[in-house]
Design a protein around this motif. Structure first.
Motif, PDB file in Angstrom:
ATOM      1  N   THR A 280       0.873  -1.178  -0.035  1.00 44.68           N
ATOM      2  CA  THR A 280       0.136  -0.009   0.097  1.00 44.68           C
ATOM      3  C   THR A 280       0.795   1.205  -0.093  1.00 44.68           C
ATOM      4  OG1 THR A 280      -1.850  -1.049   1.112  1.00 44.68           O
ATOM      5  CG2 THR A 280      -1.658   1.227   1.201  1.00 44.68           C
TER       6      THR A 280
ATOM      7  N   PRO B  50      -1.137   2.560  -4.633  1.00 43.67           N
ATOM      8  CA  PRO B  50      -2.171   2.978  -4.258  1.00 43.67           C
ATOM      9  C   PRO B  50      -3.200   1.842  -4.435  1.00 43.67           C
ATOM     10  CG  PRO B  50      -1.400   4.984  -5.037  1.00 43.67           C
ATOM     11  CD  PRO B  50      -0.442   3.833  -5.451  1.00 43.67           C
TER      12      PRO B  50
ATOM     13  N   ALA C 102      -8.116   5.581   0.567  1.00 43.92           N
ATOM     14  CA  ALA C 102      -8.311   4.401  -0.628  1.00 43.92           C
ATOM     15  C   ALA C 102      -9.393   4.825  -1.474  1.00 43.92           C
ATOM     16  CB  ALA C 102      -8.753   3.061  -0.229  1.00 43.92           C
TER      17      ALA C 102
END
Length: 433
Positions: free
Chosen positions: A345, A349, A365
């Motif tokens: 992460t 993304p 997110a």
């Protein structure tokens, strides 16, 4: 992605093998007690960045294990490299490859380490296991996030018109009526890029499996057909319904994927049957993509069985020829852990949730990833059929363009597709065909 340069593929396979031999992946631990794992991965940027993030974070947490990463080309060239090296016993210790039906082409029982019941799988979500299972044995862990296949929708349009996310096809069509009445295009079609016309059929598989739980295995065995299975006809019928109601954008026959995504993000089109994984590249030009575009599964007929079809993550496997099995298992356990997903992460993304228990999406997110997470939490997902069966006819996109354009009735299209897949099944030598 695919290329016909077979000589290049052969040369790359030879060079890759030479590189592996020279690095001595099967050697004993070095004098300082370190072990070196070789890791073959893909060459597209997202895969490269993900693999690098995993390797670096793992080495930081495990200083006695080094990981040397090498990259194979994409498409059929990469497939050839992997199959050749597995067949000759020269594969890297661990490697990145497709999950789903393509796994069987690697002859995993003979070439890969069986992880069934191993602690390596402790954090892998159960819904993921079928796509890395062959012959009742589990062989891999999820390498990245999943992608949702269904309806991308403009949340601002929904807010403006006071609409709720539909749980049935009837509710979905009612929303489309209201959107059309408001002067906004209800459904986006981009048939210039013919593959995009397939999504209504492919992303409807959750509903097919809900109605016919053994469809994938019966379909692979030649026991059931699209045309004779009411639930499987649904995707073709959806295309016909949308066309009959004149919900599509003007010029849908010549519109491209990029144009369709732009219409959606700008709110000029409310719905787009598409894959959620295509959104991240839009962020640079349209940062509002992260918040303005949501996702829901193709609605079926039963509110109680509402769910979504997902395209499962690729996997990381261990070659049976590794001489560093403990270290390799340690790496896979890290990949399939919250610490592993956090490392990814930070570098890439996420466009969807991870298939790892305890992993969390960041607060920023994409909305589509958050929407997908709800389906996973509710255990309301099914892999796309291509992850469960090797049969996918090459003419589907031409057939779905014809249905979506009002040229072919759904039942006739399903029968055409049954003929299309029969040719492929026979070419694959599948029993029952």
């Amino acid at each position: 992605m695919k290329t016909s340069h077979r000589t290049l593929a052969t040369a790359l396979a030879v060079l890759a093998t030479a590189a592996l031999t020279s690095c001595g992946s099967g050697a004993e631990p070095a004098a300082d007690g370190t072990v070196t794992l070789s890791f073959m991965t893909g060459s597209d940027q997202s895969t490269v960045d993900t693999s690098k993030a995993l390797a670096n974070a793992f080495m930081k947490a495990n200083p006695t294990i080094k990981i040397e990463v090498e990259h194979q080309p994409g498409g059929s060239e990469g497939d050839n490299v992997i199959k050749t090296r597995l067949a000759t016993g020269e594969m890297t210790d661990v490697f990145w490859y497709n999950s789903g039906s393509l796994l069987q082409a690697l002859n995993p029982a003979q070439t890969l380490v069986d992880l069934t019941g191993d602690p390596v799988l402790a954090n892998v979500q159960e819904d993921y296991l079928p796509v890395v299972t062959q012959g009742g044995k589990v062989f891999g862990v999820p390498a990245t996030t999943l992608t949702g296949g269904g309806i991308l929708y403009n949340r601002k349009v929904y807010d403006k018109l006071g609409l709720q996310v539909p749980k049935t096809w009837a509710e979905f069509m009612a929303n489309n009526d209201k959107i059309k009445a408001a002067g906004i295009t209800p459904m986006i079609g981009t048939f210039k890029d013919t593959w995009t016309s397939q999504i209504f059929v492919l992303a409807d598989y959750y509903n097919v499996q809900s109605a016919a739980p053994t469809f994938a295995q019966d379909y692979t065995a030649g026991k059931v057909k699209y045309a004779s299975t009411p639930a499987a006809l649904g995707g073709f019928q959806h295309l016909a319904d949308v066309h009959a109601k004149d919900y599509l954008n003007k010029g849908y026959g010549s519109a491209t994927l990029d144009q369709g995504l732009k219409l959606l993000v700008e709110g000029k089109g409310a719905h787009y049957a598409m894959l959620s994984g295509l959104l991240p590249p839009l962020l640079a030009t349209y940062p509002q993509t992260a918040t303005d575009v949501g996702f829901f599964g193709v609605p079926g007929t039963d509110v109680a069985k509402n769910g979504a079809t997902v395209w499962e993550p690729a996997a990381i496997y261990i070659a049976k020829t590794t001489e560093h099995l403990d270290a390799a298992k340690k790496f896979l356990a890290f990949v399939a852990s919250p610490a592993g997903t956090e490392a990814v992460t930070a570098a890439v993304p996420p466009s969807g949730p991870y298939r790892v228990k305890g992993s969390k999406l960041p607060e920023d997110a994409l909305q589509v990833a958050k929407d997908l997470q709800i389906y996973i939490d509710n255990k309301a997902t099914a892999p796309a059929l291509e992850f469960l069966s090797p049969i996918k006819g090459p003419s589907l996109e031409q057939i779905t363009v014809a249905v979506g354009s009002g040229l072919t009735p759904p039942a006739e299209a399903a029968a055409q597709y049954d003929q299309d897949v029969e040719k492929q099944a026979k070419q694959l030598g599948l029993a029952g065909w």
